[in-house]
Design an enzyme around this catalytic site. Structure first.
Site, PDB file in Angstrom:
ATOM      1  N   ASN A  39      -1.915  -9.427  13.788  1.00 23.79           N
ATOM      2  CA  ASN A  39      -0.945  -8.402  13.454  1.00 23.79           C
ATOM      3  C   ASN A  39      -0.049  -8.176  14.672  1.00 23.79           C
ATOM      4  O   ASN A  39      -0.534  -7.853  15.749  1.00 23.79           O
ATOM      5  CB  ASN A  39      -1.678  -7.123  13.052  1.00 23.79           C
ATOM      6  N   HIS A  50       1.992  -8.863   9.515  1.00 27.07           N
ATOM      7  CA  HIS A  50       0.549  -8.685   9.422  1.00 27.07           C
ATOM      8  C   HIS A  50      -0.099 -10.004   9.861  1.00 27.07           C
ATOM      9  O   HIS A  50       0.563 -11.036   9.961  1.00 27.07           O
ATOM     10  CB  HIS A  50       0.153  -8.349   7.993  1.00 27.07           C
ATOM     11  N   GLU A  52      -2.096 -12.153   8.413  1.00 32.26           N
ATOM     12  CA  GLU A  52      -2.004 -13.273   7.470  1.00 32.26           C
ATOM     13  C   GLU A  52      -0.594 -13.853   7.449  1.00 32.26           C
ATOM     14  O   GLU A  52      -0.413 -15.071   7.407  1.00 32.26           O
ATOM     15  CB  GLU A  52      -2.413 -12.821   6.062  1.00 32.26           C
ATOM     16  N   SER A  77      -9.640  -6.966   4.785  1.00 36.77           N
ATOM     17  CA  SER A  77      -9.192  -7.181   3.410  1.00 36.77           C
ATOM     18  C   SER A  77      -7.661  -7.188   3.330  1.00 36.77           C
ATOM     19  O   SER A  77      -7.010  -6.287   3.859  1.00 36.77           O
ATOM     20  CB  SER A  77      -9.775  -6.066   2.532  1.00 36.77           C
ATOM     21  N   CYS A  79      -3.776  -6.766   2.413  1.00 39.44           N
ATOM     22  CA  CYS A  79      -2.926  -5.802   1.703  1.00 39.44           C
ATOM     23  C   CYS A  79      -2.157  -6.504   0.587  1.00 39.44           C
ATOM     24  O   CYS A  79      -2.233  -7.722   0.421  1.00 39.44           O
ATOM     25  CB  CYS A  79      -1.951  -5.144   2.695  1.00 39.44           C
ATOM     26  N   CYS A  82       0.246  -9.354   1.897  1.00 35.93           N
ATOM     27  CA  CYS A  82      -0.457 -10.578   2.274  1.00 35.93           C
ATOM     28  C   CYS A  82      -1.105 -11.245   1.059  1.00 35.93           C
ATOM     29  O   CYS A  82      -1.142 -12.468   0.964  1.00 35.93           O
ATOM     30  CB  CYS A  82      -1.470 -10.267   3.366  1.00 35.93           C
TER      31      CYS A  82
END
Length: 145
Positions: A39, A50, A52, A77, A79, A82
Site C-alpha cells: 500500500n 492499495h 494489490e 482481505s 477491498c 482490488c
C-alpha cells in the site's frame, strides 16, 4: 509460513517502514513472483495504490492467459477496488493473510468462482492491530470511512 505469504508480509513491512499502511501483496505465476507491491497511498499521495493494485502495476503488462494461471497473495482481505482488479484479470485463487481487521469482498470473489484461502496468520493480524490502534484516522481513510 508459506514463502509467498511471507513475501507479501515483507512488502507490508516495507510499507510501514515508509510511513504507509502495512498491507502487502504478491502475484505468483508458476511458483515465481511476477509482481509485488505494498500500500503506497500515503507515500505516493494516491487514491488507488492499495497493495494489490501496486502488485498488478509492478507485474507489468501480462497476457490474460498468464493472469488466469496466477495466485494473488495479500496480507489483508481485498477491498472492492482490488477485488475488481482480481476479477478483471481472471485471477483464479487468492490467499489472504487475515480478515479479522477488515472483511473485504470475499463473498463476491467466491460468487465468481475465485478460490479463497484465509490463513488468519497471527503476524498479519498483529501488524494490523498495532497499526489500527496507533493510526486510526489513516486506517479509516484507507478503507473509506
Amino acid at each position: 509460513m508459506d514463502k509467498f505469504l511471507q513475501a507479501a508480509l515483507d512488502e507490508a513491512s516495507k510499507g510501514l517502514e515508509e510511513g504507509g499502511i502495512p498491507i502487502g501483496s504478491v502475484i505468483v505465476h508458476q511458483e515465481r513472483i511476477i509482481g509485488r507491491g505494498h500500500n503506497r497511498r500515503v507515500q505516493r499521495d494516491s487514491t488507488v495504490l492499495h497493495a494489490e493494485m501496486d502488485a498488478f502495476e509492478n507485474a507489468g503488462r501480462q497476457k490474460a492467459s498468464v493472469y488466469r494461471d496466477c495466485v494473488l497473495y495479500t496480507t489483508l482481505s481485498p477491498c472492492v477496488m482490488c477485488t475488481g482488479a482480481i476479477l478483471l484479470y481472471g485471477i483464479p485463487r487468492v490467499v489472504i493473510g487475515e480478515n479479522h481487521t477488515f472483511m473485504g469482498e470475499e463473498a463476491l470473489l467466491k460468487s465468481r468462482g475465485v478460490k479463497i484461502e484465509v490463513m488468519q496468520d497471527q503476524t498479519c493480524i498483529e501488524m494490523m492491530r498495532i497499526f489500527t490502534d496507533e493510526r486510526p484516522q489513516l486506517w479509516n481513510e484507507d478503507i473509506g470511512i
